[in-house]
Each structure stands twice: as C-alpha cells, then as structure tokens.
Design an enzyme around this catalytic site. Structure first.
Site, PDB file in Angstrom:
ATOM      1  N   HIS A 139       0.842  -1.207   0.000  1.00  0.00           N
ATOM      2  CA  HIS A 139       0.000   0.000   0.000  1.00  0.00           C
ATOM      3  C   HIS A 139       0.883   1.265   0.000  1.00  0.00           C
ATOM      4  CE1 HIS A 139      -3.445   2.557   1.214  1.00  0.00           C
ATOM      5  NE2 HIS A 139      -2.533   3.206   1.917  1.00  0.00           N
ATOM      6  N   GLU A 140       1.903   1.259   0.848  1.00  0.00           N
ATOM      7  CA  GLU A 140       2.790   2.434   0.898  1.00  0.00           C
ATOM      8  C   GLU A 140       3.597   2.554  -0.392  1.00  0.00           C
ATOM      9  OE1 GLU A 140       2.001   4.331   3.075  1.00  0.00           O
ATOM     10  OE2 GLU A 140       1.140   3.073   4.640  1.00  0.00           O
ATOM     11  N   HIS A 143       1.560   4.243  -2.979  1.00  0.00           N
ATOM     12  CA  HIS A 143       1.576   5.713  -2.837  1.00  0.00           C
ATOM     13  C   HIS A 143       2.792   6.295  -3.549  1.00  0.00           C
ATOM     14  CE1 HIS A 143      -1.854   6.570  -0.460  1.00  0.00           C
ATOM     15  NE2 HIS A 143      -1.460   5.941   0.638  1.00  0.00           N
ATOM     16  N   GLU A 191      -5.983   6.935  -1.497  1.00  0.00           N
ATOM     17  CA  GLU A 191      -5.960   5.743  -0.641  1.00  0.00           C
ATOM     18  C   GLU A 191      -6.584   4.548  -1.355  1.00  0.00           C
ATOM     19  OE1 GLU A 191      -4.285   5.547   1.913  1.00  0.00           O
ATOM     20  OE2 GLU A 191      -4.036   7.590   2.623  1.00  0.00           O
TER      21      GLU A 191
END
Lengths: 225, 151
Positions: A139-140, A143, A191
């Site tokens: 997930h990071e 980003h 997100e």
C-alpha cells in the site's frame, strides 16, 4: 508681429481620466488576476507537483537520514519483502525506495517524499502475519508509485502560496520548511487507488490477499480505542 | 495589517496633497502663461533679419517628484500596459513650468523674443529602487534683447 505665442490648449497632453477611476479599474484588474492565480494554484497544484521529476524529488530530501533500527533483522526482513513487492509493481525507474522501521510505540506507517517509507514498531507488532504486512508495505509502495507524497505536498504548498498571494504576505517559506518527512494528507481517491494496487501486488506473490482485511481490522480497532 | 494601514495612509496623503498641488499649479501656470504671452518663445533657429539684438542664453529648469498615489497607479499600469496617465500631467506641468521660468528670466532682461527653444528631460532617480522618482525638465533658448533697450 510675426512671432506669436499661443497658450497651449488644455487637455491635449494630459488624458482627462479621474485618477480614482483609473485606480479602481487597475486595482480590480490586479485583484482579479491574483485571485485567478491563487485559484489555479489551489486547483492544479497536485497535478503540477506530479510533473516534478523523480530525480528532483529525491534531491529535495536527500539530506534525510533515518535513525537505524536496533532490530537489524526485522528491518532487513521488511526491506526484502518490500523489494519483492516493488518488483511486482512497476515502480518509477529512478525512484529508490527506502523502508525504515522506527523503534516507537506509535501505531502508524506512511510513505513520504524522496521514496521513504516509515513503519513504526507499534504497528508492526500488531500485524498478525506476513500477508497483512505485505499488504501494508505494498500500500505504501503504491503511494510512491503514483507519486502521492509529492502531489499532496505540492497541493499544500500551492494552497499556501495562493493564500500568501491573496493575503499579501511575502513569507513563502513553506517551500523550505514544512517538515518534509511528516505525514502528508492523502485524499480518499489516493488511498483507494493505493489499496487496489496493493491487493493486486500481494495476490501476484501469495495468490491471495486475506491479510488486507485483517490489517483493516487492526487499524480500525486502533482508531476506535 | 499594520503595513496595510501605513500603505493606505500614504496613498490617501499622496492623493490629497497631489491633487491639491496639481490644481493650484495649473491655475498658476495658466495665469502666468497669459501674462507672458507677449514674449514669444519659438523653436526657430533663425532670428529676424531686421533690427539689432543682443543674444543671451536663457534657461529655466524644474525638478518634479512623483507622489505616492501616482507612483502606485503607475506600478499597476506597468502590469497591464497602456498610457501612464498619472505621469502625463506631471510631465505637462514640468515642461510648462520650465518654459515659464525661462521666459521670466528673458523678460527680466527686457527681451523681445526667445529663439531656438529647446527642452531636455533627465530622470534623476534613474529607476533605482527605494528612491523617490523625480524628473528634471530643462528649457533653454536664445533671448533676443533689442540693442536700444540694453543699458
């Protein structure tokens, strides 16, 4: 007399416009231009920031040295997992991802400028298994892939500059200060997009992404307590 | 906020005093121009052939400064382009005042004409920052004084 002096007629060399009228006209024009500029900056700041080359972003925060974590093994494990995930995610070529584990009870993790990912020990301790951890890192990474940190930072800076223009403050120091490695605010769309990319990457490695649901459960319980 | 108040005060002062001074100056200019209209100042370089005249260089110069209000208007005008009307009246006044001063000098000498009238302007501040913008206008010419009148 052959030579004569004729008094100059008034109003030829001087334009007869009331100065206050001209002031009102010019001032409203200038104010409108500034408002338009501030509005444009606030609207397109994030989009513009994404156009900043990765290299420039890296050099912007090159001075950052994360504190070395005492548990070298944990850091190494997390970094290796991050590398495996990054290989699945088509990261921007010039981006060097650096994952740091911070020895702190804070239950948090975030991606920030310059390809840094900060994971707090407090959160890692609550993660039940590898699949959930992989989802968190992916997930990071997502980003970073979509360059959300620079977009969020650029948006914030643009709003600040716009406000500075409107309020006439000459202090535009946001560009230098603004703690580069603090948590940036990502929008809901950012997100969601990061979640989608993370699930995809985790499925590619593990064949399933049940860890995602568990991670959400952990985060929710932290938020409510 | 404090800076804004100072700015507004300066702007108002500049406007008030500037307007007052300009009106008064124009009244004086028109009155003196009429009074001196019997002494022609011409740009011709060739004096009249008849009559004997003594020739004397006469000049008049004036330095004018811009008030805060006009300066602000001109700065705004710089953004959009177009006529800087705020400065037009200043230059007009300066030019006419310089010619009048030159004529007053010539009249004091008993001149009948001023020939070869020329005008020059020079910026004193040269656009430097944080200086008050001011401009000099110099008018000069050759006063022709009838020989009989010369003592």
């Amino acid at each position: 007399m052959r030579y004569r002096d004729i008094p100059p007629p008034e109003g030829i060399n001087v334009t007869q416009v009331h100065p206050l009228k001209e002031l009102a006209l010019l001032l409203s024009g200038a104010v409108a231009a500034v408002v338009a500029l501030a509005f444009l900056l606030a609207t397109f700041g994030g989009t513009l920031a994404r156009m900043i080359p990765v290299k420039m972003e890296m050099s912007l925060v090159s001075g950052y040295e994360a504190p070395e974590h005492t548990q070298k093994e944990l850091t190494r494990f997390v970094r290796e997992l991050g590398k495996r995930l990054a290989d699945q995610m088509e990261m921007p070529e010039e981006l060097e991802v650096q994952i740091h584990v911070v020895d702190d009870d804070t239950v948090n993790a975030f991606a920030t400028l310059g390809g840094h990912i900060i994971l707090y020990q407090g959160l890692l301790e609550r993660i039940p298994h590898e699949n959930a951890l992989a989802f968190l890192i992916a997930h990071e990474l997502a980003h970073l892939k979509y360059r959300d940190p620079i977009a969020a930072f650029g948006q914030g800076a643009a709003v600040n500059i716009g406000l500075g223009l409107l309020l006439g403050s000459s202090n535009l120091s946001v560009l230098e200060s603004a703690g580069l490695l603090t948590t940036l605010r990502f929008s809901r769309e950012m997100e969601t997009r990061a979640d989608d990319a993370a699930i995809e990457a985790v499925i590619r490695i593990y064949g399933h992404a049940t860890g995602a649901a568990e991670l959400f459960r952990v985060l929710k319980s932290v938020a409510t307590s | 906020m404090f800076e804004l108040i100072i700015f507004l005060v300066l702007l108002t002062l500049g406007y008030g005093f500037g307007r007052y001074a300009e009106k008064r100056h124009y009244r004086s200019l028109i009155e003196r121009e009429q009074k001196l209209s019997s002494l022609p100042a011409v740009a011709s370089r060739f004096p009249p052939m008849r009559g004997a005249y003594r020739q004397v260089l006469v000049n008049g110069n004036v330095v004018i400064s811009v008030d805060y209000f006009k300066r602000f208007l001109a700065v705004l005008r710089n953004l959009f382009g177009g006529r800087v009307t705020a400065y037009e009246s200043l230059m007009d006044r300066a030019r006419r005042e310089a010619i009048l001063r030159m004529k007053e000098q010539a009249e004091g000498m008993g001149a009948r004409y001023v020939f070869n009238l020329k005008l020059e302007t020079a910026s004193i501040s040269k656009g430097r920052r944080d200086t008050v913008g001011s401009v000099e206008v110099l008018a000069y010419g050759t006063a022709l004084i009838p020989e009989a009148a010369a003592g």
